[in-house]
Design a protein around this motif. Structure first.
Motif, PDB file in Angstrom:
ATOM      1  N   ALA A 158       0.644  -1.457  -0.325  1.00 36.29           N
ATOM      2  CA  ALA A 158      -0.073  -0.100   0.173  1.00 36.29           C
ATOM      3  C   ALA A 158       0.964   1.114  -0.222  1.00 36.29           C
ATOM      4  O   ALA A 158       1.429   1.903   0.944  1.00 36.29           O
ATOM      5  N   SER A 159       0.723   1.874  -1.141  1.00 37.71           N
ATOM      6  CA  SER A 159       1.860   2.749  -1.228  1.00 37.71           C
ATOM      7  C   SER A 159       2.236   3.789  -2.587  1.00 37.71           C
ATOM      8  O   SER A 159       1.743   2.974  -3.349  1.00 37.71           O
ATOM      9  N   GLY A 160       1.764   5.469  -2.320  1.00 37.63           N
ATOM     10  CA  GLY A 160       1.289   5.918  -3.645  1.00 37.63           C
ATOM     11  C   GLY A 160       2.662   5.609  -4.427  1.00 37.63           C
ATOM     12  O   GLY A 160       2.430   6.407  -5.254  1.00 37.63           O
ATOM     13  N   PHE A 165      17.302   3.446   9.995  1.00 40.27           N
ATOM     14  CA  PHE A 165      17.303   3.535   8.869  1.00 40.27           C
ATOM     15  C   PHE A 165      15.825   3.989   8.888  1.00 40.27           C
ATOM     16  O   PHE A 165      15.071   5.147   7.957  1.00 40.27           O
ATOM     17  N   TYR A 166      14.964   2.619   8.609  1.00 36.50           N
ATOM     18  CA  TYR A 166      13.786   2.862   8.218  1.00 36.50           C
ATOM     19  C   TYR A 166      12.387   3.713   8.852  1.00 36.50           C
ATOM     20  O   TYR A 166      12.030   4.562   9.414  1.00 36.50           O
ATOM     21  N   LEU A 167      12.613   2.988  10.008  1.00 35.83           N
ATOM     22  CA  LEU A 167      11.847   2.776  11.332  1.00 35.83           C
ATOM     23  C   LEU A 167      11.551   4.500  12.104  1.00 35.83           C
ATOM     24  O   LEU A 167      11.412   5.077  12.485  1.00 35.83           O
ATOM     25  N   GLN A 199      13.511   8.473  -4.430  1.00 32.47           N
ATOM     26  CA  GLN A 199      12.963   8.272  -5.018  1.00 32.47           C
ATOM     27  C   GLN A 199      12.642   8.559  -3.018  1.00 32.47           C
ATOM     28  O   GLN A 199      13.009   8.111  -2.144  1.00 32.47           O
ATOM     29  N   ASP A 200      12.517   9.745  -2.631  1.00 31.06           N
ATOM     30  CA  ASP A 200      11.449  10.366  -1.485  1.00 31.06           C
ATOM     31  C   ASP A 200      12.680  10.256  -0.427  1.00 31.06           C
ATOM     32  O   ASP A 200      14.189  10.093  -0.402  1.00 31.06           O
ATOM     33  N   TYR A 201      12.434  10.318   1.252  1.00 32.87           N
ATOM     34  CA  TYR A 201      13.407  10.776   2.073  1.00 32.87           C
ATOM     35  C   TYR A 201      13.970  10.097   3.060  1.00 32.87           C
ATOM     36  O   TYR A 201      14.848  10.315   3.510  1.00 32.87           O
TER      37      TYR A 201
HETATM   38  O1  F6P Z   1       4.191   8.765  -0.263  1.00 31.18           O
HETATM   39  C1  F6P Z   1       4.591   8.324   0.430  1.00 31.18           C
HETATM   40  C2  F6P Z   1       5.579   7.310   1.179  1.00 31.18           C
HETATM   41  O2  F6P Z   1       6.678   7.280   2.195  1.00 31.18           O
HETATM   42  C3  F6P Z   1       5.862   6.119  -0.113  1.00 31.18           C
HETATM   43  O3  F6P Z   1       7.585   6.548   0.251  1.00 31.18           O
HETATM   44  C4  F6P Z   1       5.933   4.801   0.639  1.00 31.18           C
HETATM   45  O4  F6P Z   1       6.292   3.993  -0.496  1.00 31.18           O
HETATM   46  C5  F6P Z   1       4.626   5.042   1.324  1.00 31.18           C
HETATM   47  O5  F6P Z   1       4.418   6.778   1.905  1.00 31.18           O
HETATM   48  C6  F6P Z   1       4.074   4.367   2.371  1.00 31.18           C
HETATM   49  O6  F6P Z   1       4.958   3.859   3.351  1.00 31.18           O
HETATM   50  P1  F6P Z   1       5.838   2.678   3.858  1.00 31.18           P
HETATM   51  O7  F6P Z   1       6.527   2.678   2.248  1.00 31.18           O
HETATM   52  O8  F6P Z   1       7.017   3.135   4.874  1.00 31.18           O
HETATM   53  O9  F6P Z   1       5.183   1.589   3.655  1.00 31.18           O
END
Ligand code: F6P
Length: 744
Positions: free
Chosen positions: A300-302, A361-363, A416-418
């Motif tokens: 589930a990711s935009g 890194f991620y959390l 892509q992204d932060y």
């Molecule tokens: O759209 C912003 C975002 O952080 C994407 O980078 C990411 O795919 C989405 O939200 C979902 O978050 P996560 O990848 O942390 O599940």
């Protein structure tokens, strides 16, 4: 090594076996020969001694007998002699065998009786000795006594040992030689040609045509090499032709489609393919513990929803964290696989992270630090030094993995992204020639907010390693330009919207992201079976249905949404039992405390509000907490008379666009937070401030009561907007910008 052994081992085994059999036979023969010699020698010496012994025995000359046996004490090899009288009693014996008399000798009587010689092999102390005993008979045939010659046989054994030692040395030298010959033959005939073929392929893959010297292999490998060369040449020529056709078509068409984007990519990137990098992967392999089945799911990711259609159109490599628990089962030796699984259109390269790396890194840094820093939702960012160190290390890990994929020339990297603020600089350190772009999928805060980040300078420095940085809207570009201007030593060029640091320039541009386009029309005259099914299942017939589709994230305004539904039903009770709000909610980042708390909070609130209103079978809120695939979500959009997007802050929000795309009959009202990037484009949505529960509730009422003509008009406008500004246009703009920066 394994290959060498497979080749050499049978040879070694056969050679060793032959040599060992030969050695055993040889040793046997040698031993027999030595023993025969010994026997012959013993018999001869005994016969020589017999004469003197006869004299000594017939004269009963004891000192003479002792003199006779003493002579053998001086011999080099251990040997001795013994004299016996006619009754078998020992008269004299060589000193070194003085204990010989204690041995039981049953054969003496036999010798005396048969008047013939005997020999015997026996153990004496630690020695194996051979003895030859001869009766001494005078001229008249009378037995005078016996003479016995005794020999130590250990030199026979020593000779065998010497022989074995020589055999082992010969065998070892032979085996080493065989191994060396095997290595040499394998290298010449197999490893070296295969290595040449591999290098040639690597150069072909990277587009290093100058290093692709013709393949001169012979035999079967030569045939294979020439086929490979031929295919590669045809591929190169085909690519070139397609690229020229594509340039021609681009001039003609003006609607952005998958095909048109493909053409643009061919025309602009030619032989090179793009490398895209994100933390979230487009396809995850997940093992269902209950069923034991592995499923390939779309997260589930935009970001994934937007980038996947582009990759399907353009091909290339997508580098991402392999986060599925069964991901490792599906990659090749280079951690890659073709995706989508049913129709491979591009390559997914998975990067593996340890649990510690994922946490830090991620959390930690990305989602407890940068995420709340960039979203103004009043959730305080947490910056831990250990998380930052891990974030840096993981950025470097991704940089190394990406660099392996870059072609020798015309390398394009799209970050892509932060999660990857440092990647631009890290890639440029190794490949200054590469063109690198970063797209920021979330908002960029103002300078005051960003300056609370302890690592602000390093983050900006890392980002400005890129040639191009994209945000969804101009407002976020402005925030970024101002942040760089105030926090870094740099020059901001407001005319060009760029930032210059020494000689390096980074362009900053708005690129509003989107989705692939409008969904196809349902077959004419056919009822939408999926929508009917949903309505039956959830009791939605004759109801006004509002839908929400979100990850469970505090930025999405889920709590505000429920409070607004509550207020709406309270303020406009005529809608009770006529309105249902259906929320699809995918759990997300649940190992972070703020997210797990939100899960509970939303669930309890839904329960409370449902209790407040429920009457008979009707409940105002249906809350479906699980992951839904894009295919599962689409009929919910079509069933929704209203779609509610109430983010407190959102870079773009693609749910809003997906809802519009799904409404092919021009029905439906979009209620959209003004704090989303999408609100700038989707001006025909009913816009709300989600913090104002009163205004929000009124907006729901407004949407419920909207006249059908107005609904159609607004939806037509929204659909035109989404159709024209689809993700192919978005990608095309970025690729055009990127290639205009390309170094020659
Ligand atoms: O759209 C912003 C975002 O952080 C994407 O980078 C990411 O795919 C989405 O939200 C979902 O978050 P996560 O990848 O942390 O599940």
């Amino acid at each position: 090594m394994k290959r060498i052994l497979t080749f050499a081992l049978p040879l070694i085994m056969i050679t060793s076996l032959v040599i060992i059999i030969f050695a055993v036979v040889q040793v046997r023969l040698e031993e027999e020969k030595l023993m025969d010699d010994l026997k012959r020698k013993a018999a001869t010496v005994a016969e020589v001694v017999e004469l003197s012994a006869g004299y000594v025995l017939s004269n009963n000359d004891i000192p003479g007998a002792e003199r006779l046996v003493r002579k053998f004490q001086n011999k080099k090899n251990i040997q001795g002699a013994a004299l016996y009288d006619k009754d078998g009693n020992l008269i004299a014996i060589t000193e070194r065998f003085k204990d010989w008399k204690d041995e039981e000798k049953t054969y003496y009587q036999d010798v005396l009786k048969t008047r013939s010689a005997r020999d015997k092999l026996s153990k004496f102390k630690k020695l194996y000795v051979y003895s030859h005993i001869l009766p001494v008979i005078d001229d008249r045939g009378k037995i005078l006594g016996m003479v016995e010659m005794i020999y130590d046989t250990s030199y026979v054994f020593a000779r065998s040992m010497d022989f074995w030692r020589n055999i082992i040395i010969t065998l070892a030298s032979l085996l080493v030689s065989l191994l060396l010959i095997a290595v040499f033959i394998l290298r010449r005939m197999f490893t070296a040609p295969v290595q040449r073929l591999t290098d040639w392929f690597k150069h072909f893959q990277k587009g290093e045509t100058s290093k692709m010297h013709g393949l001169k292999e012979k035999g079967e490998l030569g045939a294979l090499a020439s086929e490979v060369e031929d295919v590669a040449l045809k591929l190169r020529v085909a690519r070139k032709t397609m690229s020229e056709d594509a340039s021609a078509r681009l001039e003609k068409e003006d609607i952005w489609t998958e095909e048109k984007l493909k053409d643009l990519v061919r025309a602009k990137l030619g032989d090179s393919s793009m490398v895209i990098v994100s933390n979230r992967e487009p396809f995850m392999h997940v093992l269902d513990e209950k069923t034991g089945q592995v499923k390939c799911v779309r997260p589930a990711s935009g970001l994934v929803a937007a980038i996947d259609p582009i990759m399907r159109a353009c091909g290339g490599t997508w580098v991402a964290h392999g986060s599925g628990n069964a991901d490792r089962q599906f990659v090749n030796s280079k951690d890659k696989l073709g995706v989508p699984p049913e129709d491979n259109r591009y390559i997914l390269k998975r990067v593996w992270l340890t649990p510690e790396e994922e946490n830090g890194f991620y959390l930690g840094f990305a989602n407890e630090g940068l995420w709340p820093l960039c979203h103004i939702t009043f959730t305080r960012p947490i910056f831990r030094e250990a998380d930052w160190q891990m974030y840096k290390a993981v950025n470097q890990k991704f940089a190394d993995s990406i660099i392996e994929e870059l072609p020798a020339r015309n390398a394009f990297v799209f970050i892509q992204d932060y999660h990857f603020t440092l990647l631009g600089k890290m890639i440029k350190e190794k490949r200054p020639d590469a063109t690198v772009a970063l797209f920021w999928h979330i908002p960029w805060p103002n300078t005051e907010v960003f300056s609370t980040c302890p690592y602000q300078a390093e983050i900006l420095d890392g980002m400005l390693g890129c040639d191009l940085i994209g945000f969804h809207v101009q407002y976020h570009c402005n925030n970024f330009l101002e942040t760089a201007n105030r926090l870094l030593e740099c020059r901001v060029d407001n005319e060009k919207n760029s930032i210059v640091r020494s000689t390096k320039e980074t362009l900053v541009r708005p690129f509003p992201i989107s989705i692939a386009g409008l969904a196809g029309e349902p077959a004419p005259g056919r009822a939408d079976a999926q929508v009917e099914k949903i309505k039956r299942e959830f009791g939605l017939e004759n109801m006004i249905v509002a839908v929400g589709v979100d990850r469970i994230d505090y930025t999405k305004g889920l709590v505000e949404r429920i409070l607004a539904v509550d207020r709406f039903l309270e303020k406009y009770p005529e809608y009770q039992k006529k309105f249902v709000f259906l929320q699809l909610a995918a759990p997300s980042r649940t190992r972070i405390k703020r997210y797990s708390e939100l899960l509970d909070e939303v669930e309890q609130l839904v329960e409370k509000k449902n209790k407040k209103y429920s009457d008979g079978a009707w409940q105002p809120i249906i809350y479906l907490k699980r992951y839904f695939t894009p295919e599962e979500i689409r009929p919910f959009y079509r069933a929704g008379d209203i779609c509610v997007v109430s983010s407190l802050h959102d870079g773009m929000n693609l749910v809003a666009k997906e809802y519009v795309a799904a409404k092919s009959d021009n029905s439906g009202v979009l209620v959209l937070s003004k704090f989303t990037g999408a609100a700038r484009e989707l001006t025909d949505a009913v816009q709300i401030n989600p913090y104002s529960i009163e205004e929000f509730a009124d907006a729901i009422k407004f949407a419920c009561a909207m006249p059908p003509e107005e609904i159609t008009k607004r939806m037509e406008n929204l659909r035109r907007q989404v159709s024209e500004n689809n993700v192919y246009r978005w990608a095309a703009k970025i690729i055009n910008n990127l290639t205009s920066l390309q170094k020659t």
